[in-house]
Write an enzyme that holds these catalytic residues in place. Structure first.
Site, PDB file in Angstrom:
ATOM      1  N   THR A   1       0.817  -1.155   0.000  1.00  0.00           N
ATOM      2  CA  THR A   1       0.000   0.000   0.000  1.00  0.00           C
ATOM      3  C   THR A   1       0.879   1.243   0.000  1.00  0.00           C
ATOM      4  OG1 THR A   1      -1.512  -1.333   1.267  1.00  0.00           O
ATOM      5  CG2 THR A   1      -1.797   1.060   1.380  1.00  0.00           C
TER       6      THR A   1
ATOM      7  N   THR B   1      -3.383   0.360  -3.316  1.00  0.00           N
ATOM      8  CA  THR B   1      -2.591  -0.814  -2.927  1.00  0.00           C
ATOM      9  C   THR B   1      -2.663  -1.938  -3.939  1.00  0.00           C
ATOM     10  OG1 THR B   1      -2.176  -2.321  -1.071  1.00  0.00           O
ATOM     11  CG2 THR B   1      -4.465  -2.002  -1.677  1.00  0.00           C
TER      12      THR B   1
ATOM     13  N   SER C   1     -11.424  -3.175   3.954  1.00  0.00           N
ATOM     14  CA  SER C   1     -10.059  -2.673   3.908  1.00  0.00           C
ATOM     15  C   SER C   1      -9.752  -1.866   5.159  1.00  0.00           C
ATOM     16  CB  SER C   1      -9.920  -1.771   2.678  1.00  0.00           C
ATOM     17  OG  SER C   1      -8.703  -1.055   2.710  1.00  0.00           O
ATOM     18  N   SER C   2      -8.465  -1.716   5.428  1.00  0.00           N
ATOM     19  CA  SER C   2      -8.039  -0.829   6.515  1.00  0.00           C
ATOM     20  C   SER C   2      -7.566   0.527   5.986  1.00  0.00           C
ATOM     21  CB  SER C   2      -6.890  -1.473   7.291  1.00  0.00           C
ATOM     22  OG  SER C   2      -7.316  -2.665   7.883  1.00  0.00           O
TER      23      SER C   2
ATOM     24  N   GLY D   1       0.409  -0.123   5.719  1.00  0.00           N
ATOM     25  CA  GLY D   1       0.657  -0.842   6.973  1.00  0.00           C
ATOM     26  C   GLY D   1      -0.400  -1.864   7.327  1.00  0.00           C
ATOM     27  N   GLY D   2      -1.266  -2.245   6.367  1.00  0.00           N
ATOM     28  CA  GLY D   2      -2.260  -3.282   6.660  1.00  0.00           C
ATOM     29  C   GLY D   2      -3.122  -2.883   7.846  1.00  0.00           C
TER      30      GLY D   2
HETATM   31  O1  DON Z   1      -6.889  -2.852   2.124  1.00  0.00           O
HETATM   32  C1  DON Z   1      -6.203  -3.286   3.035  1.00  0.00           C
HETATM   33  O2  DON Z   1      -6.502  -3.160   4.218  1.00  0.00           O
HETATM   34  C2  DON Z   1      -4.899  -3.986   2.683  1.00  0.00           C
HETATM   35  N1  DON Z   1      -4.975  -4.490   1.329  1.00  0.00           N
HETATM   36  C3  DON Z   1      -3.767  -3.047   2.865  1.00  0.00           C
HETATM   37  C4  DON Z   1      -2.441  -3.730   2.624  1.00  0.00           C
HETATM   38  C5  DON Z   1      -1.321  -2.958   3.150  1.00  0.00           C
HETATM   39  O3  DON Z   1      -1.460  -1.906   3.687  1.00  0.00           O
HETATM   40  C6  DON Z   1       0.014  -3.568   3.018  1.00  0.00           C
HETATM   41  N2  DON Z   1       1.017  -2.560   3.185  1.00  0.00           N
HETATM   42  N3  DON Z   1       1.715  -2.180   3.937  1.00  0.00           N
END
Ligand code: DON
Length: 581
Positions: A391, A409, A462-463, A483-484
């Site tokens: 992301t 992302t 999603s986050s 950051g998920g």
């Molecule tokens: O949408 C989401 O919550 C995830 N696909 C985000 C993934 C993410 O932030 C990975 N990166 N650091």
């Protein structure tokens, strides 16, 4: 106060030597909130600001502002440029969310360009005959991708709110792909780390490694001719080239050659959705954040509402008390996330209840100051009483007060690892944000409900949480992060540090962060906190775990006179740049 001013004065004269004297004087006169307590220094601009994860992309955004483009024009150009310069997260083959603030109408729109599940997707598609998850299919195959929304999202905001032509904003990205980018330390080490995965797919190997299979060294030039072809199709044929034309042809033939399930109709049917942002208020500021299928906006507002019941500023940044209250608020919000979130076009979401002040008051009342409540004692709340009432992120603001915050992302670094043959771009593996089964956590350990299980046309929860904070109707603070699952808590701490602790955005970004997501029941803590505070948290029952760097905030602040930008130092290669005519 006098001391404060002296600190601010010293900070300014050291950090902005290249800024003309009148700008320094103006900065002092404005006595901006974010110059207090200045240990770290944001970048300053007079007529706009761009903060992104990649210096070349940021420069392109500022160039667009210089040419007279507005924040929307610049944001589209930055988004396309990142697809070339930051291939691990910038993308054409992914999706995300934007907030666009339109100064003239004093209106903020939330743009949902999240991927949709293909029409042939179904709930059990990643389980094998034995009922086990087929990890390869789920994460790293042509079946891992939702229908990409990025091109449609960027095209949408440009047509609706931009001033420049599509060809003008695509051109810089096209040139970068055709002529090449100089490989940075960041890109070289990143591609080295992902080599085993990316070389599984011949088109990916060809895109990111040399013909003899070796890696690009720092300082060498990476040209992406297939990606340049795609960008040329886009420049000349518009978004239609991607969803119906020559690029669609290449996507579908690659899918057909590798057991993918995406169809031509899926691509042609992709739609961007304009939604209302989630709204809240904190410390007299108006907070607008991304609405569902992002969980982030709702939970940011929910957590701020809870924090409002505690004297956070008085407790002090980094105090055991402040960290404790925040951790307890995080647990409560993430517990609700596990139950209530889904695609709002398929399920009813209790947005009003989750963001209601009455519900937050009840949650706040349950927080005990001397004891961490184990997650097993916390369950998603009963909302019935409240019925009534990898992301990457970038932030752009122009001198008219228009603003764009975009978090988009591919999901994992380099997404599914699949580059579309002949089209040069990576595909997402955001199908991984669906809940496979309510008892199976996602890649970030997050639990989800049946409302987030795979169904054709659905968008996964999603986050990602782009945020705009307004002061008297004018954008004051723009932020967001990768950051998920840590995206939401990273953003929360930036808001609290600026709005509550009155830190400047550099300080607010650099300070160490914590994270709790209810399950697993542990408090992740970056290095840099006082060992005394950490000991006190352990005494209260928190299972404290040392954590590596969380998030990468790209933040812009406008204090009414000047623009400030700051790019998180946690990930290399980012840059904030102000526009000064
Ligand atoms: O949408 C989401 O919550 C995830 N696909 C985000 C993934 C993410 O932030 C990975 N990166 N650091």
């Amino acid at each position: 106060m006098r001391l404060m001013c002296m600190i601010a004065l010293t900070a300014l004269s050291v950090s902005v030597a290249a800024v003309p004297v009148d700008a320094q004087a103006e900065a002092l006169e404005a006595a901006p909130i974010n110059e207090y307590n200045a240990i770290n220094h944001p970048v300053i601009g007079r007529n706009g600001m761009v903060a992104s994860q990649n210096a070349a992309a940021t420069t392109i955004g500022v160039d667009i502002l210089r040419q007279g483009g507005n924040a929307i024009d610049a944001a589209v150009a930055v988004g396309l440029a990142l697809a070339v310069t930051l291939p691990r997260a910038g993308n054409l083959g992914g999706g995300g969310f934007m907030l666009v603030h339109l100064a003239e109408d004093n209106r903020t729109v939330a743009i949902d360009f999240r991927e949709t599940a293909p029409s042939l997707a179904h709930r059990d598609m990643y389980f094998d005959a034995e009922g086990q998850v087929d990890e390869a299919a789920y994460r790293f195959s042509h079946k891992s991708s939702g229908i990409p929304g990025t091109v449609a999202g960027l095209d949408h905001i440009l047509r609706e709110y931009g001033t420049m032509s599509w060809a003008e904003v695509v051109e810089p990205a096209f040139q970068l792909a055709r002529d090449g980018i100089v490989v940075t330390d960041d890109l070289a080490s990143n591609l080295r780390a992902s080599k085993a995965r990316l070389t599984q797919n011949p088109a990916s190997a060809a895109a990111f490694y040399k013909a003899d299979g070796s890696e690009y060294e720092v300082g060498e030039v990476l040209r992406q001719p297939d990606l340049a072809w795609s960008l040329e199709q886009l420049r000349d044929g518009g978004a239609d080239a991607f969803y119906r034309g020559a690029i669609a042809d290449r996507i579908i033939s690659d899918m057909e050659a590798h057991n993918g399930i995406m169809t031509r109709e899926d691509l042609a049917g992709y739609r961007v959705i304009e939604r209302d942002p989630v709204e809240g208020s904190y410390q007299g500021f108006d907070v607008r954040a991304m609405s569902a299928p992002s969980s982030g906006g709702m939970h940011i507002v929910q957590m701020l509402n809870i924090l409002d019941h505690f004297p956070i500023a008085e407790l002090g940044y980094g105090s055991a008390d402040a960290m404790h209250v925040m951790a307890e608020a995080m647990k409560l919000a993430y517990a609700d996330r596990s139950k209530y979130l889904g695609d709002p076009d398929f399920v009813d979401l209790p947005v009003r209840q989750l963001t209601s002040r009455a519900y937050a008051a009840e949650l706040a009342a349950g927080i005990e100051m001397e004891r961490a409540r184990p997650s097993s004692e916390i369950a998603p709340g009963d909302l019935s009483p409240y019925e009534s009432p990898e992301t990457t992120h970038y932030s752009v603001m122009d001198s008219e007060g228009n603003a764009v915050v975009n978090t988009y992302t591919l999901m994992f670094s380099y997404g599914s690892g699949v580059v579309i043959d002949g089209a040069g771009f990576l595909m997402n593996n955001n199908m991984g944000n669906f809940t496979l089964r309510p008892d199976i956590p996602d890649a970030f350990g997050l639990m989800g409900s049946a409302d987030n299980q795979i169904a054709a046309g659905r968008r996964p929860v999603s986050s990602m949480t782009p945020i705009i904070v307004l002061r008297d109707g004018v954008p004051f603070l723009l932020t967001g992060s990768p950051g998920g699952s840590r995206i939401i808590t990273t953003n929360l701490q930036l808001l609290v540090n600026v709005l509550e602790h009155e830190m400047n955005i550099a300080d607010a970004t650099v300070r160490p962060r914590i994270h709790h997501q209810w399950q697993p029941d542990r408090l992740e803590v970056e290095s840099g906190f006082s060992p005394d505070a950490v000991r006190m948290l352990i005494q209260r029952g928190h299972d404290v775990r040392a954590a590596s760097a969380m998030g990468s905030l790209q933040t812009v602040l406008f204090d009414g006179a000047l623009f400030y930008g700051f790019s998180d130092p946690r990930r290399p290669g980012a840059m904030s740049l102000g526009f000064r005519p």
